[in-house]
Design a protein around this motif. Structure first.
Motif, PDB file in Angstrom:
ATOM      1  N   ILE A 221      14.435  13.574  -5.962  1.00 12.74           N
ATOM      2  CA  ILE A 221      14.656  12.763  -4.761  1.00 12.74           C
ATOM      3  C   ILE A 221      15.848  11.858  -5.018  1.00 12.74           C
ATOM      4  O   ILE A 221      15.880  11.116  -6.004  1.00 12.74           O
ATOM      5  N   TYR A 222      16.836  11.918  -4.158  1.00  7.50           N
ATOM      6  CA  TYR A 222      18.039  11.123  -4.371  1.00  7.50           C
ATOM      7  C   TYR A 222      18.519  10.530  -3.057  1.00  7.50           C
ATOM      8  O   TYR A 222      18.286  11.069  -1.981  1.00  7.50           O
ATOM      9  N   LYS A 223      19.193   9.407  -3.184  1.00  8.72           N
ATOM     10  CA  LYS A 223      19.661   8.678  -2.009  1.00  8.72           C
ATOM     11  C   LYS A 223      21.086   9.048  -1.640  1.00  8.72           C
ATOM     12  O   LYS A 223      21.431   9.165  -0.467  1.00  8.72           O
TER      13      LYS A 223
ATOM     14  N   LEU B 268      15.775  19.956  -4.436  1.00  9.15           N
ATOM     15  CA  LEU B 268      16.521  18.737  -4.127  1.00  9.15           C
ATOM     16  C   LEU B 268      16.106  18.187  -2.770  1.00  9.15           C
ATOM     17  O   LEU B 268      16.073  18.911  -1.781  1.00  9.15           O
ATOM     18  N   LYS B 269      15.813  16.892  -2.741  1.00 11.37           N
ATOM     19  CA  LYS B 269      15.414  16.225  -1.507  1.00 11.37           C
ATOM     20  C   LYS B 269      16.223  14.937  -1.340  1.00 11.37           C
ATOM     21  O   LYS B 269      16.126  14.025  -2.166  1.00 11.37           O
ATOM     22  N   LYS B 270      16.988  14.871  -0.284  1.00  8.99           N
ATOM     23  CA  LYS B 270      17.798  13.676  -0.027  1.00  8.99           C
ATOM     24  C   LYS B 270      17.071  12.775   0.958  1.00  8.99           C
ATOM     25  O   LYS B 270      16.591  13.229   1.996  1.00  8.99           O
ATOM     26  N   SER B 271      17.018  11.481   0.627  1.00 10.25           N
ATOM     27  CA  SER B 271      16.327  10.536   1.502  1.00 10.25           C
ATOM     28  C   SER B 271      16.805   9.121   1.205  1.00 10.25           C
ATOM     29  O   SER B 271      17.061   8.774   0.044  1.00 10.25           O
ATOM     30  N   THR B 272      16.908   8.312   2.220  1.00 11.99           N
ATOM     31  CA  THR B 272      17.342   6.927   2.020  1.00 11.99           C
ATOM     32  C   THR B 272      16.290   6.120   1.269  1.00 11.99           C
ATOM     33  O   THR B 272      16.621   5.262   0.448  1.00 11.99           O
ATOM     34  N   THR B 273      15.003   6.385   1.541  1.00 13.72           N
ATOM     35  CA  THR B 273      13.917   5.710   0.826  1.00 13.72           C
ATOM     36  C   THR B 273      12.769   6.697   0.622  1.00 13.72           C
ATOM     37  O   THR B 273      12.745   7.791   1.207  1.00 13.72           O
ATOM     38  N   PHE B 274      11.819   6.298  -0.204  1.00  9.89           N
ATOM     39  CA  PHE B 274      10.603   7.091  -0.399  1.00  9.89           C
ATOM     40  C   PHE B 274       9.463   6.123  -0.667  1.00  9.89           C
ATOM     41  O   PHE B 274       9.678   4.938  -0.947  1.00  9.89           O
ATOM     42  N   SER B 275       8.260   6.625  -0.583  1.00 10.29           N
ATOM     43  CA  SER B 275       7.081   5.809  -0.882  1.00 10.29           C
ATOM     44  C   SER B 275       6.004   6.709  -1.465  1.00 10.29           C
ATOM     45  O   SER B 275       6.178   7.934  -1.569  1.00 10.29           O
ATOM     46  N   PHE B 276       4.907   6.090  -1.850  1.00  7.79           N
ATOM     47  CA  PHE B 276       3.812   6.842  -2.471  1.00  7.79           C
ATOM     48  C   PHE B 276       2.640   6.992  -1.505  1.00  7.79           C
ATOM     49  O   PHE B 276       2.409   6.154  -0.634  1.00  7.79           O
TER      50      PHE B 276
ATOM     51  N   SER C 220      10.930   9.396   3.344  1.00 12.72           N
ATOM     52  CA  SER C 220      10.934   8.589   4.559  1.00 12.72           C
ATOM     53  C   SER C 220      11.762   9.200   5.681  1.00 12.72           C
ATOM     54  O   SER C 220      11.451   9.014   6.865  1.00 12.72           O
ATOM     55  N   ASP C 221      12.835   9.937   5.343  1.00 17.16           N
ATOM     56  CA  ASP C 221      13.735  10.436   6.386  1.00 17.16           C
ATOM     57  C   ASP C 221      13.050  11.405   7.343  1.00 17.16           C
ATOM     58  O   ASP C 221      13.396  11.483   8.517  1.00 17.16           O
ATOM     59  N   ASN C 222      12.088  12.186   6.833  1.00 20.30           N
ATOM     60  CA  ASN C 222      11.392  13.128   7.717  1.00 20.30           C
ATOM     61  C   ASN C 222       9.865  13.080   7.558  1.00 20.30           C
ATOM     62  O   ASN C 222       9.157  13.969   8.040  1.00 20.30           O
TER      63      ASN C 222
ATOM     64  N   ASN D   6       0.809  -1.229   0.000  1.00 21.82           N
ATOM     65  CA  ASN D   6       0.000   0.000   0.000  1.00 21.82           C
ATOM     66  C   ASN D   6       0.842   1.280   0.000  1.00 21.82           C
ATOM     67  O   ASN D   6       0.316   2.364   0.268  1.00 21.82           O
ATOM     68  N   LYS D   7       2.122   1.162  -0.319  1.00 21.45           N
ATOM     69  CA  LYS D   7       2.963   2.365  -0.396  1.00 21.45           C
ATOM     70  C   LYS D   7       3.693   2.457  -1.734  1.00 21.45           C
ATOM     71  O   LYS D   7       4.618   3.241  -1.885  1.00 21.45           O
ATOM     72  N   GLY D   8       3.251   1.659  -2.698  1.00 19.32           N
ATOM     73  CA  GLY D   8       3.846   1.681  -4.023  1.00 19.32           C
ATOM     74  C   GLY D   8       3.031   2.521  -4.994  1.00 19.32           C
ATOM     75  O   GLY D   8       2.075   3.208  -4.605  1.00 19.32           O
TER      76      GLY D   8
END
Length: 523
Positions: A237-239, A343-351, A359-361, A175-177
């Motif tokens: 969005i980049y890791k 620019l948004k840095k994050s280890t993961t993301f979801s929908f 996910s980071d914040n 449910n987050k894809g």
């Protein structure tokens, strides 16, 4: 000689393979799934340009036309160049367009017999009479498996690349894809497949999020910013940040003089080096470190990396060795300054239903369109083309190994087959050309391959180098820092002098490029 060679793919490597197979006296048949030559160049985004100087991306016997003044031609100019090359050598007649290869299957020799081989193919010859490849092909314009055709050839050359066809789509929790998102999600492959006008229309007026910050992600984000400005900014969005650089002249010094000469290669440990070269690399390693810091200082001065949290945590040298660098698009950080790129840095993301969540914040970003510039499953694509589970296992290796190819062309345990253009290089075109020349000399009998066990030992030496120098990017097997060392080995195999320049200091300090190997195309 009427032996048929099947060539899969009509990109740069496929065209080269076709030309040199013809020159060796064989009969090529090239299978291309799309309607034109060019591979990735035939379907790319509008702002895409060469990532290296055109003199480092040039056929050995077919220079760029004088009409191309730019040092870094755009994708249309590259396509014109490739089409001119195909016309010059009359290669189009050997290409079957709209023919997708579904599988290749080797027959004539059992797996049990192949396991006992001491030499490649059992005899050491590139082609053995009882061994054949069956190539199953479907017409991409007709949706029917009943119309599949099977072609039988004596030798296969895979020129399928790794940056196409099979996109890498991230995995998401339930449910987050993309299924939970009300907008549209595409891969950069789908965006690049559009013509320039259609792509511009597709992104116009939309809030776009681009996932990924390698070359395709940078280009697509730039195009979105150009189309929509600050009214609908593009979120990237980049890791992990990488050392993307502004130009090839750090502090006015051509990058080629820092990395593409013999002196630069003396500073690094190389697979198969002897004691003297090993000691020399150890002694010169501090100089290599200084050069890396020299380049980093220029990039930090030229680009506002720290301001936008884009400072990599690893060295420039690591990115350069792994081939994970690219030129920053023109005015990219100007667009970040003005707010048309965020620019948004994050280890993961979801929908979520209205966009993506960092996910980071736990920040939620409303968007209409998400473009996944998340790369390709090149290894899986290579594996899938083999019908034999045994060959699939051979070609993939283990999860901690590279694709194991001798001279980056031949798998020691897969007979009558070569792979060209799959493993990366910062000088892809002329690297592929030298490999094709090497392959034709193998086909003609100029030299024979070593025993299988010796080839496997050599492959392991190169694998250790890749894993030590590029860590998590080892499977890319990029030859960005060892062009000369690698080409030396190919030249020795073909019985050519590996030293291509005249004079000690010229040989040591002057950068190597395609012009240094120009005479190989005539032999």
């Amino acid at each position: 000689m009427d032996r048929q060679v099947g060539i899969i793919g009509a990109g740069v490597s496929g065209l080269l393979a076709c030309k040199y197979v013809l020159k060796a006296g064989y009969n090529p048949i090239v299978f291309e799934a799309k309607t034109s030559i060019g591979g990735v160049w035939a379907h790319t985004s509008e702002t895409t340009k060469l990532q290296n100087h055109k003199q480092q991306y040039e056929f050995l016997d077919f220079p760029w036309p004088s009409s191309v003044k730019e040092d870094f031609p755009d994708h249309n100019q590259v396509m014109d160049y490739l089409e001119s090359y195909a016309r010059q050598f009359d290669l189009q007649q050997y290409i079957r367009f709209n023919c997708r290869v579904m599988a290749i299957d080797y027959e004539g020799v059992s797996d049990e017999e192949m396991v006992t081989w001491d030499l490649w193919g059992g005899t050491g010859d590139p082609i053995i009479p009882k061994g054949k490849w069956n190539i199953t092909v479907e017409d991409t314009q007709i949706e029917s498996t009943e119309l599949e055709q099977v072609y039988q050839v004596e030798f296969v050359i895979l020129c399928i690349g790794k940056f196409s066809d099979l996109p890498n789509i991230p995995d998401f929790p339930p449910n987050k894809g993309p299924e939970s998102f009300n907008g549209k999600v595409i891969h950069s492959m789908d965006y690049s497949a559009m013509d320039d006008a259609s792509a511009a229309k597709f992104i116009k007026g939309k809030r776009v999020a681009v996932v990924g910050i390698q070359k395709s992600g940078l280009d697509i984000a730039t195009e979105c910013a150009m189309a929509n400005g600050i009214e609908h900014p593009c979120t990237v969005i980049y890791k992990r940040a990488h050392w993307n650089f502004p130009d090839f002249f750090p502090w006015g010094v051509p990058l080629a003089f820092l990395y593409f000469n013999r002196l630069a290669e003396f500073m690094i440990h190389k697979p198969g080096e002897g004691l003297i070269l090993s000691l020399l690399a150890t002694l010169l390693s501090p100089l290599r470190w200084l050069i890396s810091k020299f380049v980093e200082s220029y990039i930090r001065w030229k680009l506002p990396l720290k301001k936008y949290n884009m400072m990599p945590k690893h060295s420039w040298d690591k990115d350069f060795s792994a081939g994970t660098i690219s030129i920053t698009p023109e005015k990219f950080y100007h667009r970040v300054d003005e707010g048309s790129i965020i620019l948004k840095k994050s280890t993961t993301f979801s929908f979520w239903k209205d966009g993506v969540m960092i996910s980071d914040n736990n920040e939620r970003i409303e968007t209409d369109l998400v473009i996944l510039a998340t790369g390709y499953k090149g290894d899986q694509k290579l594996k899938n083309i083999f019908a034999s589970p045994t060959f699939q296992k051979y070609i993939m290796g283990s999860s901690k190994s590279t694709v194991q190819l001798y001279r980056e062309c031949i798998h020691p345990r897969i007979p009558q087959l070569a792979i060209i253009g799959y493993l990366e290089s910062l000088m892809n075109l002329f690297t592929s050309e030298i490999r094709c020349i090497w392959l034709t000399h193998l086909l003609k009998g100029t030299f024979k391959l070593p025993r299988i066990i010796e080839m496997e030992k050599d492959v392991l030496r190169w694998e250790r180098y890749m894993t030590q120098n590029t860590s998590e990017y080892y499977r890319r097997s990029c030859q960005s820092v060892m062009h000369i060392w690698y080409n030396d080995q190919l030249c020795r195999d073909m019985r050519f002098n590996p030293k291509r320049k005249k004079g000690f200091f010229v040989e040591l300090l002057q950068p190597y490029g395609s012009k240094d190997y120009e005479d190989l195309s005539t032999h």
